[in-house]
Design a protein around this motif. Structure first.
Motif, mmCIF file in Angstrom:
data_model
loop_
_atom_site.group_PDB
_atom_site.id
_atom_site.type_symbol
_atom_site.label_atom_id
_atom_site.label_comp_id
_atom_site.label_asym_id
_atom_site.label_seq_id
_atom_site.Cartn_x
_atom_site.Cartn_y
_atom_site.Cartn_z
ATOM 1 N N LEU A 136 0.908 -1.321 -0.002
ATOM 2 C CA LEU A 136 -0.033 -0.023 -0.173
ATOM 3 C C LEU A 136 0.941 1.228 0.077
ATOM 4 O O LEU A 136 0.426 2.213 -0.503
ATOM 5 C CB LEU A 136 -1.117 0.010 1.243
ATOM 6 N N PHE A 137 1.977 1.003 0.621
ATOM 7 C CA PHE A 137 2.880 2.520 0.748
ATOM 8 C C PHE A 137 4.189 2.086 0.204
ATOM 9 O O PHE A 137 5.307 2.729 0.339
ATOM 10 C CB PHE A 137 3.155 3.075 2.013
ATOM 11 N N GLY A 138 4.246 1.111 -0.946
ATOM 12 C CA GLY A 138 5.582 0.778 -1.531
ATOM 13 C C GLY A 138 5.475 0.609 -3.085
ATOM 14 O O GLY A 138 4.567 1.406 -3.494
ATOM 15 N N GLN A 139 6.204 -0.116 -3.526
ATOM 16 C CA GLN A 139 6.741 -0.224 -4.938
ATOM 17 C C GLN A 139 5.222 -0.561 -5.838
ATOM 18 O O GLN A 139 5.061 -0.021 -6.737
ATOM 19 C CB GLN A 139 7.573 -1.175 -5.185
ATOM 20 N N LEU A 140 4.373 -1.691 -5.153
ATOM 21 C CA LEU A 140 3.126 -1.859 -5.901
ATOM 22 C C LEU A 140 2.369 -0.617 -6.272
ATOM 23 O O LEU A 140 2.144 -0.371 -7.051
ATOM 24 C CB LEU A 140 2.322 -2.896 -5.303
ATOM 25 N N PHE A 145 11.023 2.428 -11.232
ATOM 26 C CA PHE A 145 12.331 2.912 -10.508
ATOM 27 C C PHE A 145 12.853 4.083 -11.176
ATOM 28 O O PHE A 145 13.717 4.985 -10.462
ATOM 29 C CB PHE A 145 13.225 1.704 -10.606
ATOM 30 N N ASP A 146 12.401 4.601 -12.244
ATOM 31 C CA ASP A 146 12.578 5.966 -12.822
ATOM 32 C C ASP A 146 12.004 6.998 -11.927
ATOM 33 O O ASP A 146 12.541 8.249 -11.923
ATOM 34 C CB ASP A 146 12.088 6.148 -14.180
ATOM 35 N N TYR A 147 11.143 6.740 -11.215
ATOM 36 C CA TYR A 147 10.473 7.768 -10.251
ATOM 37 C C TYR A 147 10.850 7.421 -8.810
ATOM 38 O O TYR A 147 9.934 8.167 -7.839
ATOM 39 C CB TYR A 147 8.862 7.646 -10.218
ATOM 40 N N VAL A 148 12.117 6.876 -8.423
ATOM 41 C CA VAL A 148 12.397 6.715 -6.980
ATOM 42 C C VAL A 148 12.417 7.896 -6.310
ATOM 43 O O VAL A 148 12.026 8.246 -5.242
ATOM 44 C CB VAL A 148 13.935 6.098 -7.082
#
Length: 358
Positions: A140-144, A293-296
């Motif tokens: 919910l607050f991560g990569q997915l 990962f371009d949006y890290v």
């Protein structure tokens, strides 16, 4: 601390072939000595491991930009860990971190290692405000959820009144994307999933207004029925025939967002491309892909908004948790066999009790 005597690990035993179902036969569990740390390193206990369709490409012989896991190496996977020991000034015992931990109970990490091998994706990230359950960090607050955010909000630009179509809607990214589309004011959210039970789950959870079972329904006809004026936004996690069916049912000015292509990415030879791409011209629409990962650098921004929507009751947690490191191959394989709903997470160890509840 009293260190355990051994470290259980899943090593790659054999590469997966294009026509194979990924499973336990491709890995070997071993017991290795506990890792030790040197200067500027941290010793981490793995608490959770995430899963991603991209991990199948890690263990094939034909790889492009994906991480390459070789025979005899620990399977790569990003997860959440607890710092047990630190010789690094920025980390202390008890910190919760995100990093590429691998399929193992313990790992020694070098937070300042900038080597872009892919196996230590953009170094180690400290979790500033961890809450139980820590599965929220993966979902919910991560990569997915960040993938869903980029697809629905940044690229899909869902706005009030839009009709939104989402493939793999019962999966980790899809289940969050359905909720984000509703938060953005979509007039209708239509989810595509495999099987009656998953479609019923989408409706019962309130994630979708309508659900299409691609296993028993004709996709082109079903999409046309639920989106009579076409879909304004289509978030694609599948590719192949499903993408082609969606392209036949897009609205004028539609945004087609390519998040994944699980049905075709691992086929060899590659199948032909979509036959109805010309509808992008006829409908004055666009199709765009992205890599999360371009949006890290913007992940903290996304997390703030996701936490706010959760606190307001607009987002719900829909994790599917597999228990134990032993379950890792089964959990990853379930992404390709339809054996789960929501975000697929592997729990390796329990959340520390001193962490506050969500």
């Amino acid at each position: 601390m009293n260190k355990p005597a051994e470290n259980k690990q899943w090593l790659l035993k054999q590469f997966v072939q294009a026509d194979e179902v990924l499973g336990e036969q491709h890995y070997e569990m071993v017991s290795s000595p506990m890792p030790t740390i040197g200067d500027q390193q941290i010793l981490v206990q793995t608490l959770l491991l995430g899963t991603s369709p991209a991990q199948r490409m890690y263990v094939t012989e034909q790889r492009t930009f994906h991480i390459a896991v070789e025979i005899g190496e620990v399977m790569s996977g990003r997860g959440v860990g607890l710092v047990l020991e630190s010789k690094h000034p920025d980390f202390k015992s008890g910190d919760i971190i995100q990093a590429t931990l691998g399929w193992q109970q313990y790992v020694a990490l070098t937070p300042d290692d900038k080597t872009d091998t892919g196996k230590n994706v953009r170094t180690v990230q400290k979790v500033d405000q961890p809450v139980r359950p820590l599965t929220t960090i993966m979902g919910l607050f991560g990569q997915l959820a960040f993938s869903a955010y980029v697809g629905i909000i940044e690229i899909g630009q869902v706005k009030p009144g839009d009709v939104v179509l989402i493939s793999s809607a019962a999966g980790g990214v899809g289940s969050v994307a359905c909720q984000l589309a509703r938060i953005q004011g979509a007039a209708k959210v239509v989810g595509i999933a495999g099987g009656k039970e998953k479609c019923q789950w989408l409706l019962e959870q309130g994630l979708c207004d309508a659900a299409i079972d691609y296993k028993s329904e004709d996709l082109v006809t079903a999409i046309a029925s639920h989106c009579p004026d076409g879909a304004d936004v289509y978030l694609d996690n599948v590719g192949g025939d499903m993408l082609d069916a969606a392209l036949q049912n897009i609205a004028v000015g539609a945004r087609v967002v390519i998040c994944g292509m699980i049905s075709t990415e691992y086929l060899n030879p590659r199948p032909d491309g979509p036959k109805h791409y010309f509808n992008l011209l006829y409908k004055r629409s666009r199709m765009e892909g992205f890599f999360v990962f371009d949006y890290v650098p913007r992940w903290p921004e996304f997390e703030i908004k996701l936490r706010q929507w959760y606190s307001e009751g607009k987002l719900k947690l829909v994790d599917d948790v597999f228990e134990g490191l032993e379950s890792a191959p089964i959990a990853l394989g379930s992404l390709f066999t339809g054996g789960h709903t929501g975000g697929c997470v592997i729990r390796v160890a329990e959340d520390p009790l001193e962490i506050p509840s969500l």
